[in-house]
Design a protein around this motif. Structure first.
Motif, PDB file in Angstrom:
ATOM      1  N   ALA A 165       0.836  -1.203   0.000  1.00  0.00           N
ATOM      2  CA  ALA A 165       0.000   0.000   0.000  1.00  0.00           C
ATOM      3  C   ALA A 165       0.871   1.254   0.000  1.00  0.00           C
ATOM      4  O   ALA A 165       0.624   2.191  -0.778  1.00  0.00           O
ATOM      5  N   ALA A 166       1.885   1.283   0.842  1.00  0.00           N
ATOM      6  CA  ALA A 166       2.759   2.452   0.925  1.00  0.00           C
ATOM      7  C   ALA A 166       3.491   2.694  -0.391  1.00  0.00           C
ATOM      8  O   ALA A 166       3.569   3.834  -0.871  1.00  0.00           O
ATOM      9  N   MET A 167       3.999   1.638  -0.997  1.00  0.00           N
ATOM     10  CA  MET A 167       4.712   1.790  -2.269  1.00  0.00           C
ATOM     11  C   MET A 167       3.762   2.264  -3.368  1.00  0.00           C
ATOM     12  O   MET A 167       4.137   3.077  -4.216  1.00  0.00           O
ATOM     13  N   ALA A 168       2.533   1.790  -3.368  1.00  0.00           N
ATOM     14  CA  ALA A 168       1.558   2.251  -4.356  1.00  0.00           C
ATOM     15  C   ALA A 168       1.237   3.725  -4.143  1.00  0.00           C
ATOM     16  O   ALA A 168       1.111   4.493  -5.103  1.00  0.00           O
ATOM     17  N   LEU A 169       1.122   4.124  -2.889  1.00  0.00           N
ATOM     18  CA  LEU A 169       0.832   5.530  -2.602  1.00  0.00           C
ATOM     19  C   LEU A 169       2.002   6.436  -2.986  1.00  0.00           C
ATOM     20  O   LEU A 169       1.783   7.605  -3.321  1.00  0.00           O
ATOM     21  N   VAL A 170       3.210   5.904  -2.960  1.00  0.00           N
ATOM     22  CA  VAL A 170       4.355   6.670  -3.464  1.00  0.00           C
ATOM     23  C   VAL A 170       4.088   7.067  -4.906  1.00  0.00           C
ATOM     24  O   VAL A 170       4.282   8.228  -5.303  1.00  0.00           O
ATOM     25  N   ASP A 171       3.627   6.120  -5.715  1.00  0.00           N
ATOM     26  CA  ASP A 171       3.322   6.421  -7.120  1.00  0.00           C
ATOM     27  C   ASP A 171       2.166   7.409  -7.245  1.00  0.00           C
ATOM     28  O   ASP A 171       2.185   8.291  -8.108  1.00  0.00           O
ATOM     29  N   VAL A 172       1.160   7.275  -6.404  1.00  0.00           N
ATOM     30  CA  VAL A 172       0.029   8.208  -6.440  1.00  0.00           C
ATOM     31  C   VAL A 172       0.515   9.632  -6.192  1.00  0.00           C
ATOM     32  O   VAL A 172       0.162  10.563  -6.920  1.00  0.00           O
ATOM     33  N   VAL A 173       1.334   9.807  -5.176  1.00  0.00           N
ATOM     34  CA  VAL A 173       1.833  11.144  -4.839  1.00  0.00           C
ATOM     35  C   VAL A 173       2.765  11.654  -5.932  1.00  0.00           C
ATOM     36  O   VAL A 173       2.649  12.797  -6.378  1.00  0.00           O
ATOM     37  N   ARG A 174       3.686  10.805  -6.390  1.00  0.00           N
ATOM     38  CA  ARG A 174       4.667  11.242  -7.395  1.00  0.00           C
ATOM     39  C   ARG A 174       4.005  11.659  -8.707  1.00  0.00           C
ATOM     40  O   ARG A 174       4.520  12.520  -9.411  1.00  0.00           O
ATOM     41  N   THR A 175       2.882  11.059  -9.037  1.00  0.00           N
ATOM     42  CA  THR A 175       2.200  11.395 -10.291  1.00  0.00           C
ATOM     43  C   THR A 175       1.114  12.460 -10.104  1.00  0.00           C
ATOM     44  O   THR A 175       0.403  12.777 -11.057  1.00  0.00           O
ATOM     45  N   GLY A 176       0.993  12.989  -8.892  1.00  0.00           N
ATOM     46  CA  GLY A 176      -0.012  14.020  -8.642  1.00  0.00           C
ATOM     47  C   GLY A 176      -1.434  13.514  -8.809  1.00  0.00           C
ATOM     48  O   GLY A 176      -2.308  14.250  -9.261  1.00  0.00           O
ATOM     49  N   ALA A 177      -1.659  12.272  -8.435  1.00  0.00           N
ATOM     50  CA  ALA A 177      -2.961  11.645  -8.672  1.00  0.00           C
ATOM     51  C   ALA A 177      -3.737  11.380  -7.390  1.00  0.00           C
ATOM     52  O   ALA A 177      -4.566  10.468  -7.337  1.00  0.00           O
ATOM     53  N   LEU A 178      -3.504  12.176  -6.381  1.00  0.00           N
ATOM     54  CA  LEU A 178      -4.196  11.980  -5.108  1.00  0.00           C
ATOM     55  C   LEU A 178      -5.717  12.088  -5.274  1.00  0.00           C
ATOM     56  O   LEU A 178      -6.469  11.460  -4.524  1.00  0.00           O
ATOM     57  N   ASP A 179      -6.168  12.829  -6.271  1.00  0.00           N
ATOM     58  CA  ASP A 179      -7.605  12.964  -6.503  1.00  0.00           C
ATOM     59  C   ASP A 179      -8.244  11.661  -6.968  1.00  0.00           C
ATOM     60  O   ASP A 179      -9.464  11.551  -7.029  1.00  0.00           O
ATOM     61  N   ARG A 180      -7.449  10.659  -7.276  1.00  0.00           N
ATOM     62  CA  ARG A 180      -7.990   9.353  -7.672  1.00  0.00           C
ATOM     63  C   ARG A 180      -8.427   8.532  -6.454  1.00  0.00           C
ATOM     64  O   ARG A 180      -9.065   7.500  -6.604  1.00  0.00           O
ATOM     65  N   LEU A 181      -8.082   8.975  -5.273  1.00  0.00           N
ATOM     66  CA  LEU A 181      -8.533   8.332  -4.036  1.00  0.00           C
ATOM     67  C   LEU A 181      -9.708   9.139  -3.516  1.00  0.00           C
ATOM     68  O   LEU A 181      -9.566  10.308  -3.184  1.00  0.00           O
ATOM     69  N   ARG A 182     -10.881   8.521  -3.476  1.00  0.00           N
ATOM     70  CA  ARG A 182     -12.049   9.272  -3.015  1.00  0.00           C
ATOM     71  C   ARG A 182     -13.059   8.351  -2.354  1.00  0.00           C
ATOM     72  O   ARG A 182     -12.970   7.140  -2.469  1.00  0.00           O
ATOM     73  N   GLY A 183     -14.013   8.968  -1.699  1.00  0.00           N
ATOM     74  CA  GLY A 183     -15.102   8.218  -1.096  1.00  0.00           C
ATOM     75  C   GLY A 183     -16.218   7.995  -2.098  1.00  0.00           C
ATOM     76  O   GLY A 183     -16.359   8.739  -3.067  1.00  0.00           O
TER      77      GLY A 183
END
Length: 176
Positions: free
Chosen positions: A113-131
């Motif tokens: 999970a942490a390694m995947a979130l590294v990619d999310v942050v590095r690609t500026g894709a935090l908006d892909r995580l939502r409720g």
């Protein structure tokens, strides 16, 4: 594909873990089969409890801003001491394993999970995580669509929303 296959798989598994109660060891077994986990398993109640304890911790990923998420991910990586390596097994091409396959299940899940979130942050894709957008649903989702349009979780909320909209249109058409 938005992310590398192993990143997408880890993100989907992380969201599914947050949304799944895992009532017993059989439920954990089914969850791991569904998400194609290939590591060593203890199959014990302690293992189940350690995985269930990840759920509230992982839910926070969907609640944090970027800076807080970075701090959390870094803390998880320090705590877990990953040693990333490229591996190939089963039907997967080369992908990243950051801990050995015989590491405890909860540790493997945390690092993935942490390694995947590294990619999310590095690609500026935090908006892909939502409720989930369905009223009264507190599930989380990962939007892997090309146009960033996924609004509902995988628990049937999209279908329920469509049915409700259809019924509302029908009721409005019947009203004089």
């Amino acid at each position: 594909m938005v992310f590398a296959h192993d990143t997408e798989a880890a993100l989907v598994e992380t969201a599914a873990l947050v949304n799944t109660p895992l009532d017993d060891i059989a439920a954990l077994d089914a969850f791991l089969r569904e998400h194609e986990d290939t590591g060593v398993r203890a199959g014990t109640q302690d293992e189940l409890e350690s995985v269930r304890a990840l759920r509230p911790r992982f839910r926070r990923f969907w609640e944090l801003g970027e800076d807080e998420l970075v701090e959390t991910v870094n803390a998880l990586l320090v705590e877990s001491r990953p040693l990333p390596q490229l591996v190939s097994h089963d039907n997967w091409g080369y992908h990243l394993h950051a801990v050995p396959r015989d590491a405890p299940l909860a540790v493997r899940m945390t690092v993935e999970a942490a390694m995947a979130l590294v990619d999310v942050v590095r690609t500026g894709a935090l908006d892909r995580l939502r409720g989930c957008a369905y009223p009264d649903c507190d599930n989380v989702l990962v939007d892997l669509s090309k146009n960033r349009s996924k609004r509902f979780c995988d628990a049937g909320c999209g279908n329920k929303s469509a049915v409700n909209a259809y019924r509302a249109r029908r009721a409005a058409a019947v009203q004089p």
